[in-house]
Design an enzyme around this catalytic site. Structure first.
Site, PDB file in Angstrom:
ATOM      1  N   HIS A   1      72.717  50.894  32.890  1.00 16.58           N
ATOM      2  CA  HIS A   1      71.860  51.552  33.895  1.00 16.58           C
ATOM      3  C   HIS A   1      70.453  51.760  33.328  1.00 16.58           C
ATOM      4  CE1 HIS A   1      71.872  54.446  37.561  1.00 16.58           C
ATOM      5  NE2 HIS A   1      70.736  53.781  37.458  1.00 16.58           N
TER       6      HIS A   1
ATOM      7  N   ARG B   1      73.788  50.721  43.009  1.00 16.67           N
ATOM      8  CA  ARG B   1      74.677  51.782  42.539  1.00 16.67           C
ATOM      9  C   ARG B   1      76.076  51.188  42.451  1.00 16.67           C
ATOM     10  NH1 ARG B   1      70.883  54.236  41.295  1.00 16.67           N
ATOM     11  NH2 ARG B   1      70.223  56.359  41.778  1.00 16.67           N
TER      12      ARG B   1
ATOM     13  N   ILE C   1      71.965  45.953  40.992  1.00 21.23           N
ATOM     14  CA  ILE C   1      70.949  46.864  40.425  1.00 21.23           C
ATOM     15  C   ILE C   1      70.826  48.111  41.306  1.00 21.23           C
ATOM     16  CG2 ILE C   1      69.557  45.124  39.211  1.00 21.23           C
ATOM     17  CD1 ILE C   1      67.658  45.223  41.729  1.00 21.23           C
TER      18      ILE C   1
ATOM     19  N   GLU D   1      79.842  56.104  35.351  1.00 22.30           N
ATOM     20  CA  GLU D   1      78.914  56.017  34.227  1.00 22.30           C
ATOM     21  C   GLU D   1      78.985  57.319  33.427  1.00 22.30           C
ATOM     22  OE1 GLU D   1      75.003  55.077  35.705  1.00 22.30           O
ATOM     23  OE2 GLU D   1      75.722  53.357  36.817  1.00 22.30           O
TER      24      GLU D   1
HETATM   25  C1  8YV Z   1      66.683  56.661  37.394  1.00 24.38           C
HETATM   26  C2  8YV Z   1      67.997  55.337  39.059  1.00 24.38           C
HETATM   27  O1  8YV Z   1      65.618  55.743  37.438  1.00 24.38           O
HETATM   28  O2  8YV Z   1      65.819  55.565  39.926  1.00 24.38           O
HETATM   29  C3  8YV Z   1      67.048  55.583  40.148  1.00 24.38           C
HETATM   30  O3  8YV Z   1      67.552  55.750  41.272  1.00 24.38           O
HETATM   31  O4  8YV Z   1      68.899  54.559  39.247  1.00 24.38           O
HETATM   32  C4  8YV Z   1      67.942  55.947  37.718  1.00 24.38           C
HETATM   33  O5  8YV Z   1      68.070  54.917  36.753  1.00 24.38           O
HETATM   34  C5  8YV Z   1      66.803  57.290  36.027  1.00 24.38           C
HETATM   35  O6  8YV Z   1      67.901  58.153  35.982  1.00 24.38           O
HETATM   36  C6  8YV Z   1      65.525  58.081  35.717  1.00 24.38           C
HETATM   37  O7  8YV Z   1      65.684  58.768  34.535  1.00 24.38           O
END
Ligand code: 8YV
Length: 312
Positions: free
Chosen positions: A274, A227, A225, A256
């Site tokens: 994601h 990257r 969860i 992605e």
């Molecule tokens: C953002 C993410 O939440 O918060 C993060 O670091 O991984 C993303 O999923 C999302 O892009 C917010 O729009």
């Protein structure tokens, strides 16, 4: 007060976020981050954490002084450039923990109990021919968390109710009652389920490779969860294809929105696009926090959630 048209909004935003933005400020929207920016006296940028902010864009707009990202991760920002040019940055930590942790736990049970495959089993009428496969119970297992930050700690607190032993690796945390392992290899060897909840950084780049997957073992599960960059996807594909691990649940991918096609034909994976923070409530909170950071900047007040840029 944010001056009208002083903020350049970069990239695509979901409707629930765009609604908040349109209610609270007037931006000029650059949908394609790689495109030539519109002319204008921009001093702020609003972007999402899943959208890479090209350094070239900042070089083309030297008037930018503040970048607000919607998301907890800020690996999408050219940190060295921001620091070198005295450009402030903010992210949105804390407000997305519930959504991310709930998805992580959903992925955990979906993976261990093969829920997507079970639904397919019912829909395909295979049930009339044989019982569904037996799966495995979470209770009694050891769950490892790589990255005991805000999300990792929130996830661990939720997991405690599932009668599991919890262990972790990464920066040590004084205020957590879980067993600590000095590196991810040792944690993978000790646990049955390994969550990745760490930030993307040079230190975590491809941190999970063939050796860690070997240590996790044929009864082990990986859940990412964090990257996509944290995992060596080539090694993961081989481990899944050769059943060197029992399965993997992935919400994030190296490329992605075009994940490696090798994942798409596997039966021992659970794949989501994601969506960790993708609930209406959370996206609203994130957008409002990002905009409040911009307001603080323009009102010459301390940012609410400033990104403290540390570079080697
Ligand atoms: C953002 C993410 O939440 O918060 C993060 O670091 O991984 C993303 O999923 C999302 O892009 C917010 O729009």
């Amino acid at each position: 007060m944010i001056p009208v048209n002083s903020v350049l909004q970069v990239g695509l935003f979901p409707e629930v976020m765009q609604k908040q933005i349109d209610q609270r400020l007037k931006t000029i929207h650059l949908l394609d981050p790689q495109a030539q920016p519109p002319s204008g006296e921009f001093t702020g940028i609003l972007i999402r954490s899943n959208t890479q902010l090209p350094q070239g864009l900042l070089e083309q707009i030297p008037s930018i002084r503040m970048v607000a990202t919607c998301g907890v991760g800020y690996d999408n920002l050219p940190l060295a450039y921001l620091k070198a040019h005295g450009i402030k940055a903010s992210n949105t930590p804390g407000v997305l923990n519930d959504a991310v942790c709930e998805l992580a736990i959903g992925m955990l049970f979906g993976l261990l109990r093969r829920i997507p495959q079970a639904q397919e089993f019912v829909k395909s009428s295979a049930w009339s021919k044989a019982p569904f496969v037996t799966t495995t119970t979470l209770a009694g297992k050891c769950v490892g968390i790589a990255g005991m930050g805000r999300i990792g700690q929130d996830l661990a607190a939720r997991l405690e109710s599932f009668k599991v032993q919890i262990a972790y690796t990464g920066p040590t945390r004084k205020n957590v009652p879980y067993e600590y392992y000095p590196n991810i290899q040792a944690l993978a060897k000790a646990c049955d389920v390994l969550f990745l909840a760490c930030p993307a950084s040079p230190e975590t780049e491809k941190m999970v490779g063939a050796e860690v997957l070997e240590a996790l073992g044929p009864m082990g599960y990986l859940i990412n969860i964090a990257r996509g960059s944290v995992v060596d996807e080539g090694a993961l594909l081989v481990a899944l294809q050769q059943k060197k691990i029992a399965g993997a649940a992935l919400d994030v991918f190296e490329d992605e929105p075009n994940p490696n096609s090798g994942f798409l034909s596997l039966d021992n994976v659970l794949l989501t696009p994601h969506i960790g923070s993708a609930t209406a409530e959370t996206r609203e909170l994130m957008t409002n926090l990002a905009i409040s950071n911009l307001e603080a900047f323009y009102n010459q007040q301390p940012l609410l959630t400033e990104v403290k840029i540390k570079l080697e």
